[in-house]
Write a protein that holds these residues in place. Sequence first.
Motif, short mmCIF file in Angstrom:
data_model
loop_
_atom_site.label_atom_id
_atom_site.label_comp_id
_atom_site.label_asym_id
_atom_site.label_seq_id
_atom_site.Cartn_x
_atom_site.Cartn_y
_atom_site.Cartn_z
N MET A 25 0.77 -1.20 -0.01
CA MET A 25 -0.03 0.12 0.01
C MET A 25 0.75 1.24 0.09
O MET A 25 1.79 1.31 0.74
N PRO A 26 0.38 2.50 -0.67
CA PRO A 26 1.62 3.36 -1.00
C PRO A 26 1.35 4.09 0.51
O PRO A 26 0.29 4.33 1.08
N ASP A 27 2.45 4.95 0.72
CA ASP A 27 2.77 5.78 1.77
C ASP A 27 1.67 6.98 1.66
O ASP A 27 1.47 7.52 0.62
N LYS A 28 1.07 7.28 2.71
CA LYS A 28 0.34 8.64 2.83
C LYS A 28 1.14 9.92 2.64
O LYS A 28 2.44 9.88 2.98
N SER A 29 0.61 10.69 1.64
CA SER A 29 1.44 12.07 1.61
C SER A 29 2.19 12.73 2.70
O SER A 29 3.16 13.14 3.01
N TRP A 30 1.46 12.57 3.92
CA TRP A 30 1.70 13.43 4.86
C TRP A 30 2.65 12.70 5.63
O TRP A 30 3.70 13.29 6.07
N LYS A 31 2.65 11.24 5.57
CA LYS A 31 3.76 10.51 6.12
C LYS A 31 5.17 10.82 5.24
O LYS A 31 6.25 10.91 5.81
N ARG A 32 4.82 10.93 3.92
CA ARG A 32 6.11 10.97 3.06
C ARG A 32 6.71 12.39 3.31
O ARG A 32 7.89 12.69 3.20
N ALA A 33 5.82 13.44 3.60
CA ALA A 33 6.33 14.70 3.81
C ALA A 33 7.23 14.58 5.36
O ALA A 33 8.19 15.31 5.30
N GLU A 34 6.73 14.07 6.30
CA GLU A 34 7.42 14.05 7.46
C GLU A 34 8.70 13.31 7.38
O GLU A 34 9.70 13.55 7.76
N ARG A 35 8.84 12.14 6.39
CA ARG A 35 9.96 11.59 6.10
C ARG A 35 11.07 12.41 5.59
O ARG A 35 12.39 12.35 5.89
N VAL A 36 10.54 13.05 4.55
CA VAL A 36 11.85 13.99 3.71
C VAL A 36 12.08 15.04 4.89
O VAL A 36 13.42 15.37 4.86
N VAL A 37 11.20 15.69 5.67
CA VAL A 37 11.82 16.83 6.71
C VAL A 37 12.51 16.02 7.43
O VAL A 37 13.68 16.65 7.75
N ALA A 38 12.37 14.95 7.90
CA ALA A 38 13.23 14.42 9.13
C ALA A 38 14.64 14.24 8.43
O ALA A 38 15.58 14.41 9.05
N LYS A 39 14.63 13.57 7.26
CA LYS A 39 15.85 13.27 6.54
C LYS A 39 16.66 14.47 6.35
O LYS A 39 17.70 14.48 6.35
N THR A 40 15.88 15.68 5.95
CA THR A 40 16.72 17.04 5.79
C THR A 40 17.22 17.69 7.03
O THR A 40 18.38 18.14 6.79
N VAL A 41 16.81 17.38 7.98
CA VAL A 41 17.36 17.98 9.18
C VAL A 41 18.12 16.72 10.18
O VAL A 41 18.54 17.03 11.10
N GLY A 42 18.34 15.82 9.58
CA GLY A 42 19.19 14.42 10.24
C GLY A 42 18.41 13.99 11.26
O GLY A 42 19.15 13.50 12.11
N GLY A 43 17.28 13.90 11.25
CA GLY A 43 16.54 13.01 12.15
C GLY A 43 15.64 11.84 11.51
O GLY A 43 16.03 11.40 10.50
N GLN A 44 14.60 11.28 12.51
CA GLN A 44 13.96 10.39 11.70
C GLN A 44 12.45 10.72 12.00
O GLN A 44 12.41 11.30 12.85
N ARG A 45 11.60 10.03 11.37
CA ARG A 45 10.05 10.38 11.36
C ARG A 45 9.85 9.67 12.72
O ARG A 45 10.06 8.33 12.90
N ASN A 46 8.95 10.35 13.41
CA ASN A 46 8.43 9.81 14.63
C ASN A 46 7.04 9.06 14.49
O ASN A 46 5.87 9.83 14.12
N GLY A 84 6.97 15.93 18.94
CA GLY A 84 7.00 16.49 17.65
C GLY A 84 6.83 15.30 16.55
O GLY A 84 6.92 13.84 16.89
N ASP A 85 7.05 15.63 15.23
CA ASP A 85 6.93 14.74 14.04
C ASP A 85 8.18 14.02 13.72
O ASP A 85 8.25 13.05 12.85
N VAL A 86 9.29 14.63 14.11
CA VAL A 86 10.68 14.12 14.07
C VAL A 86 11.50 13.90 15.12
O VAL A 86 11.23 14.81 16.11
N ILE A 87 11.94 12.82 15.25
CA ILE A 87 13.06 12.51 16.34
C ILE A 87 14.32 13.14 16.14
O ILE A 87 14.97 12.72 15.13
N HIS A 88 14.84 14.10 16.82
CA HIS A 88 15.96 14.70 16.70
C HIS A 88 16.44 15.12 17.97
O HIS A 88 15.73 15.53 18.90
N PRO A 89 17.85 15.02 18.13
CA PRO A 89 18.38 15.61 19.57
C PRO A 89 18.32 16.99 19.94
O PRO A 89 18.29 17.23 21.21
N LYS A 90 18.13 17.78 19.06
CA LYS A 90 18.31 19.24 19.23
C LYS A 90 16.95 20.10 18.60
O LYS A 90 16.86 21.22 19.26
#
Length: 111
Positions: free
Chosen positions: A1-22, A34-40
């Motif tokens: 099943m294809p990923d939902k667009s909002w989940k894909r957006a969260e993954r792209v943002v997470a990758k961009t800032v060096g985190g991972q999607r929550n 938050g939507d992204v797991i990141h230390p800072k």
Amino acid sequence: MPDKSWKRAERVVAKTVGGQRNPLSGRNSRHTGGDVIHPKLYVEVKYRQNFAVTTLMREVEAAAKKEGKLPWLGLQPARLHTRYYVIRESELELVIKAISTMPDPDEGYTL
């Protein structure tokens, strides 16, 4: 099943800032609300058809292009002592490099 667009957006943002999607963003998460797991960074991703700020930013981009400059939009809410800045993702790397030199969040910052 294809990923939902909002989940894909969260993954792209997470990758961009060096985190991972929550996967359990919000208060159900043990990592962060938050939507992204990141230390800072506390990152919330909004996926919508349109935002009022994108209309403003497009105007700034057009004006900046005419002058060969980078578009940054500064927002100053009346009677608040803070400002917000909207920049393109392509300039975000400059900001991320600056953040990487910040002290550990456990030591605290003054915002």
